[in-house]
Design a protein around this motif. Structure first.
Motif, PDB file in Angstrom:
ATOM      1  N   PRO A 242      58.739 -54.313  12.555  1.00  0.00           N
ATOM      2  CA  PRO A 242      59.391 -54.835  13.571  1.00  0.00           C
ATOM      3  C   PRO A 242      58.437 -56.204  13.855  1.00  0.00           C
ATOM      4  O   PRO A 242      57.407 -56.065  13.915  1.00  0.00           O
ATOM      5  CB  PRO A 242      59.378 -53.682  14.620  1.00  0.00           C
ATOM      6  CG  PRO A 242      58.226 -53.022  14.341  1.00  0.00           C
ATOM      7  CD  PRO A 242      58.257 -52.858  12.805  1.00  0.00           C
ATOM      8  N   PRO A 243      59.314 -57.309  14.110  1.00  0.00           N
ATOM      9  CA  PRO A 243      58.530 -58.483  14.424  1.00  0.00           C
ATOM     10  C   PRO A 243      57.525 -58.421  15.683  1.00  0.00           C
ATOM     11  O   PRO A 243      56.685 -59.079  15.465  1.00  0.00           O
ATOM     12  CB  PRO A 243      59.554 -59.380  14.393  1.00  0.00           C
ATOM     13  CG  PRO A 243      60.898 -58.796  14.833  1.00  0.00           C
ATOM     14  CD  PRO A 243      60.675 -57.386  13.981  1.00  0.00           C
ATOM     15  N   PHE A 256      55.547 -63.108   7.495  1.00  0.00           N
ATOM     16  CA  PHE A 256      56.437 -62.101   6.871  1.00  0.00           C
ATOM     17  C   PHE A 256      57.601 -62.676   6.353  1.00  0.00           C
ATOM     18  O   PHE A 256      58.644 -63.324   7.368  1.00  0.00           O
ATOM     19  CB  PHE A 256      56.720 -60.690   7.695  1.00  0.00           C
ATOM     20  CG  PHE A 256      57.383 -59.773   6.988  1.00  0.00           C
ATOM     21  CD1 PHE A 256      56.774 -58.663   6.267  1.00  0.00           C
ATOM     22  CD2 PHE A 256      58.845 -59.794   7.041  1.00  0.00           C
ATOM     23  CE1 PHE A 256      57.395 -57.720   5.571  1.00  0.00           C
ATOM     24  CE2 PHE A 256      59.678 -58.599   6.311  1.00  0.00           C
ATOM     25  CZ  PHE A 256      58.869 -57.586   5.779  1.00  0.00           C
ATOM     26  N   PRO A 257      58.116 -62.525   4.920  1.00  0.00           N
ATOM     27  CA  PRO A 257      59.324 -63.431   4.674  1.00  0.00           C
ATOM     28  C   PRO A 257      60.685 -62.794   5.078  1.00  0.00           C
ATOM     29  O   PRO A 257      61.512 -62.415   4.350  1.00  0.00           O
ATOM     30  CB  PRO A 257      59.407 -63.448   3.095  1.00  0.00           C
ATOM     31  CG  PRO A 257      58.331 -61.763   2.888  1.00  0.00           C
ATOM     32  CD  PRO A 257      57.612 -61.795   4.055  1.00  0.00           C
ATOM     33  N   PHE A 258      61.043 -62.686   6.231  1.00  0.00           N
ATOM     34  CA  PHE A 258      62.356 -62.226   6.884  1.00  0.00           C
ATOM     35  C   PHE A 258      63.477 -63.053   6.352  1.00  0.00           C
ATOM     36  O   PHE A 258      64.417 -62.412   5.864  1.00  0.00           O
ATOM     37  CB  PHE A 258      62.537 -62.252   8.373  1.00  0.00           C
ATOM     38  CG  PHE A 258      61.425 -61.150   9.092  1.00  0.00           C
ATOM     39  CD1 PHE A 258      62.193 -59.882   9.121  1.00  0.00           C
ATOM     40  CD2 PHE A 258      60.241 -61.630   9.809  1.00  0.00           C
ATOM     41  CE1 PHE A 258      61.436 -58.916   9.766  1.00  0.00           C
ATOM     42  CE2 PHE A 258      59.694 -60.488  10.406  1.00  0.00           C
ATOM     43  CZ  PHE A 258      59.972 -59.229  10.248  1.00  0.00           C
ATOM     44  N   LEU A 261      63.995 -62.682   2.241  1.00  0.00           N
ATOM     45  CA  LEU A 261      64.510 -61.491   1.700  1.00  0.00           C
ATOM     46  C   LEU A 261      65.848 -61.174   1.807  1.00  0.00           C
ATOM     47  O   LEU A 261      66.637 -60.530   1.137  1.00  0.00           O
ATOM     48  CB  LEU A 261      63.741 -60.168   2.486  1.00  0.00           C
ATOM     49  CG  LEU A 261      62.187 -59.948   2.158  1.00  0.00           C
ATOM     50  CD1 LEU A 261      61.838 -59.028   3.295  1.00  0.00           C
ATOM     51  CD2 LEU A 261      62.191 -59.394   0.617  1.00  0.00           C
ATOM     52  N   ARG A 262      66.628 -62.238   2.537  1.00  0.00           N
ATOM     53  CA  ARG A 262      68.028 -61.917   3.163  1.00  0.00           C
ATOM     54  C   ARG A 262      68.858 -62.092   1.646  1.00  0.00           C
ATOM     55  O   ARG A 262      69.898 -61.451   1.639  1.00  0.00           O
ATOM     56  CB  ARG A 262      68.507 -62.966   4.097  1.00  0.00           C
ATOM     57  CG  ARG A 262      69.851 -62.962   4.421  1.00  0.00           C
ATOM     58  CD  ARG A 262      70.054 -61.567   5.263  1.00  0.00           C
ATOM     59  NE  ARG A 262      71.517 -61.417   5.785  1.00  0.00           N
ATOM     60  CZ  ARG A 262      72.368 -60.692   5.191  1.00  0.00           C
ATOM     61  NH1 ARG A 262      72.158 -59.909   4.123  1.00  0.00           N
ATOM     62  NH2 ARG A 262      73.530 -60.691   5.735  1.00  0.00           N
ATOM     63  N   ALA A 263      68.246 -62.738   0.698  1.00  0.00           N
ATOM     64  CA  ALA A 263      69.144 -62.987  -0.492  1.00  0.00           C
ATOM     65  C   ALA A 263      69.153 -61.771  -1.230  1.00  0.00           C
ATOM     66  O   ALA A 263      70.126 -61.854  -2.215  1.00  0.00           O
ATOM     67  CB  ALA A 263      68.584 -64.041  -1.256  1.00  0.00           C
ATOM     68  N   ARG A 298      64.227 -64.873  13.022  1.00  0.00           N
ATOM     69  CA  ARG A 298      63.212 -65.310  11.993  1.00  0.00           C
ATOM     70  C   ARG A 298      64.133 -65.211  10.698  1.00  0.00           C
ATOM     71  O   ARG A 298      63.547 -65.810   9.443  1.00  0.00           O
ATOM     72  CB  ARG A 298      62.134 -64.445  11.817  1.00  0.00           C
ATOM     73  CG  ARG A 298      61.353 -64.369  13.137  1.00  0.00           C
ATOM     74  CD  ARG A 298      59.981 -63.589  13.178  1.00  0.00           C
ATOM     75  NE  ARG A 298      59.458 -63.622  14.670  1.00  0.00           N
ATOM     76  CZ  ARG A 298      58.288 -63.127  14.880  1.00  0.00           C
ATOM     77  NH1 ARG A 298      57.738 -62.357  13.896  1.00  0.00           N
ATOM     78  NH2 ARG A 298      57.783 -62.974  16.289  1.00  0.00           N
ATOM     79  N   ALA A 299      64.878 -64.597  10.302  1.00  0.00           N
ATOM     80  CA  ALA A 299      65.998 -64.494   9.341  1.00  0.00           C
ATOM     81  C   ALA A 299      66.885 -65.524   9.254  1.00  0.00           C
ATOM     82  O   ALA A 299      67.454 -65.791   8.047  1.00  0.00           O
ATOM     83  CB  ALA A 299      66.613 -63.146   8.957  1.00  0.00           C
TER      84      ALA A 299
END
Length: 357
Positions: A242-243, A256-258, A261-263, A298-299
């Motif tokens: 959790p952020p 953190f690469p929020f 990662l979405r891809a 963040r995403a």
């Protein structure tokens, strides 16, 4: 009105007889000529030949070591899972890639062995659970699947009870080939009767690799290879820190690469365990709602599908507040960690998170 001349009586004789015979013959011919044609009865078309049944999907490829960049791994087919028809409701239909994450969930980890798989599924089903999140292994497990027989029984009992199953694995990002192989093995896992998991989740939390930037690079490489291997339609979840927790402990996983990662993942499942911060209603609500809002920010995706993991269940008095938080932030589902520690009194409240009545 015109006046016609008076008729003249015909002369009788042999010419008259011949003309009469000719008239009779001519009239018969004309009658035959104008007799209407009768169409022949229609011929029934032969029934269409039945279409051949579709060929069964090829089995998932066996897990392997990290593939080289070229050639790309062959995509694996989507699991052949029979899904019962959705009941008629006023809710919009759920996208297939979100179905294993939509509704009420509970969790089973590799340490939950005091109940049999049949007992675990029975407890979950009686509580209204629709989604069973079952750990397949972790990086320290002796084999790629911690307990294959137990996992097979859990999946089969869950499917018999109408539950969807997500298997999840915990990588450490130190041995990349092992992390890929164990993730692939979990996805490709098949029970003796042919059942497969409905989805896969990558539990992203281990910080054994000391360099956070390298850890993020390996996380994204693993996620990219998994998505290429399994194909675009297989449901996958990123089980993330959790952020707000990362803000409280910035050295855990900075940057953190929020967004990146979405891809690769259809849904994020934040481990939003508010009981570590407090068990009152205000803390429970603010922590869970705040984590989802910050994660979506963040995403860079305000519509990011989220399934909220709350808890810890054995110290969680504000179950109703958690349910309200899940609804207020438009999460597609939620549940408490974990099955064995959820109090019996919590299940009637958690039922409000069910996707189906």
């Amino acid at each position: 009105m015109s006046h016609a001349p008076p008729p003249v009586a015909p002369r009788r004789g042999w010419r008259t007889v011949l003309l009469a015979i000719a008239a009779v013959v001519l009239a018969g011919g004309m009658a035959a000529a104008v007799r209407p044609l009768v169409a022949p009865p229609p011929v029934a078309a032969p029934p269409p030949s039945p279409s051949p049944p579709p060929s069964p999907a090829a089995p998932l490829p066996p897990a392997s070591e990290l593939p080289p960049p070229e050639p790309e791994p062959t995509p694996a087919p989507e699991p052949e899972t029979t899904v019962a028809p959705e009941p008629e409701t006023d809710q919009p239909p759920v996208a297939p890639r979100l179905r294993p994450f939509t509704g009420l969930s509970t969790w089973i980890d590799i340490y939950d062995t005091d109940l049999t798989p049949q007992q675990q599924v029975a407890r979950a089903a009686s509580g209204g659970v629709e989604l069973l999140f079952v750990q397949s292994a972790r990086h320290k497990s002796p084999t790629d699947i911690q307990d294959p027989q137990r996992l097979a029984e859990t999946i089969e009992h869950a499917h018999d009870a109408g539950l969807q199953v997500m298997v999840w694995y915990v990588p450490d990002f130190r041995r990349q080939a092992r992390d890929l192989r164990r993730s692939q093995t979990a996805i490709a896992f098949t029970t003796p009767r042919g059942d497969r998991p409905d989805a896969f989740g990558l539990d992203i939390e281990i910080e054994d690799l000391p360099d956070p930037a390298e850890r993020s690079r390996r996380l994204l490489a693993l996620s990219r290879r998994l998505r290429r291997w399994v194909g675009p339609d297989y449901p996958m979840a990123a089980i993330v820190l959790p952020p707000l927790q990362l803000d409280l402990r910035p050295g855990w996983w900075p940057e953190f690469p929020f967004a990146e990662l979405r891809a690769y993942y259809d849904v994020y499942i934040p481990m939003s365990y508010s009981s570590f911060r407090g068990t009152d209603a205000e803390t429970t609500y603010r922590w869970n709602v705040g984590n989802v809002r910050e994660m979506r920010s963040r995403a860079s995706d305000p519509a990011l599908p989220v399934h909220l993991a709350g808890g810890i269940a054995d110290n969680f008095p504000e179950v109703g507040t958690f349910v309200r938080a899940v609804r207020d932030i438009d999460a597609i589902g939620g549940g408490l960690y974990d099955l064995h520690t959820t109090h019996p009194d919590a299940w009637p409240i958690l039922r409000r998170l069910r996707a189906r009545p």
